[in-house]
Scaffold this active site. Structure first.
Site, PDB file in Angstrom:
ATOM      1  N   HIS A  75      -9.834   8.338   4.120  1.00 13.41           N
ATOM      2  CA  HIS A  75      -7.995   8.326   4.210  1.00 13.41           C
ATOM      3  C   HIS A  75      -7.600   9.400   5.156  1.00 13.41           C
ATOM      4  CE1 HIS A  75      -9.099  12.027   1.222  1.00 13.41           C
ATOM      5  NE2 HIS A  75      -8.049  12.490   1.735  1.00 13.41           N
ATOM      6  N   GLU A 117      -3.171  10.377   1.849  1.00 12.19           N
ATOM      7  CA  GLU A 117      -2.558  11.511   1.106  1.00 12.19           C
ATOM      8  C   GLU A 117      -1.480  12.305   1.532  1.00 12.19           C
ATOM      9  OE1 GLU A 117      -5.156  15.467  -0.602  1.00 12.19           O
ATOM     10  OE2 GLU A 117      -5.926  14.177   0.855  1.00 12.19           O
TER      11      GLU A 117
END
Length: 122
Positions: A75, A117
């Protein structure tokens, strides 16, 4: 010898949909594109207008199905100066896929299933 980050790459199925998502969700803007001479790919480089780091979105002409990310746990992380406003915006967009209130972070999911995130700025 010193290495510095230049960009991260994500392959995307629908380039325009991804460009629209990254602009709306994260304020990233298109910095430049590169098209293959034979039309087999397009690279779109997005920036945050603050850091030199870029996100490269790669569209491949011959990809005829959405990407299967499998167990890919990779991510990208973004800090935001107004965490509560960002969370509200992302909830409104329907792209929040995981919240960790204990850690004070959450994740959004892009059109291809990549998790991003969101971290409050310190």
């Amino acid at each position: 010898m010193k290495f510095t980050f230049a960009h991260n790459n994500l392959n995307v199925y629908d380039l325009q949909k991804s460009l629209d998502f990254y602009k709306e969700a994260l304020g990233l803007t298109l910095q430049r594109t590169k098209d293959a001479d034979d039309g087999s790919f397009t690279l779109a480089f997005l920036g945050d207008q603050t850091t030199p780091h870029l996100l490269e979105l790669t569209w491949l002409r011959d990809m005829n199905r959405p990407y299967e990310l499998g167990d890919n746990e990779i991510h990208l992380a973004f800090t935001v100066d107004d965490f509560d406003a960002a969370l509200a915006k992302h909830r409104e967009m329907g792209c929040v896929c995981f919240e960790n209130t204990e850690m004070g972070i959450y994740f959004i999911e892009d059109p291809d299933g990549y998790w991003l995130e969101i971290i409050p700025a310190k």
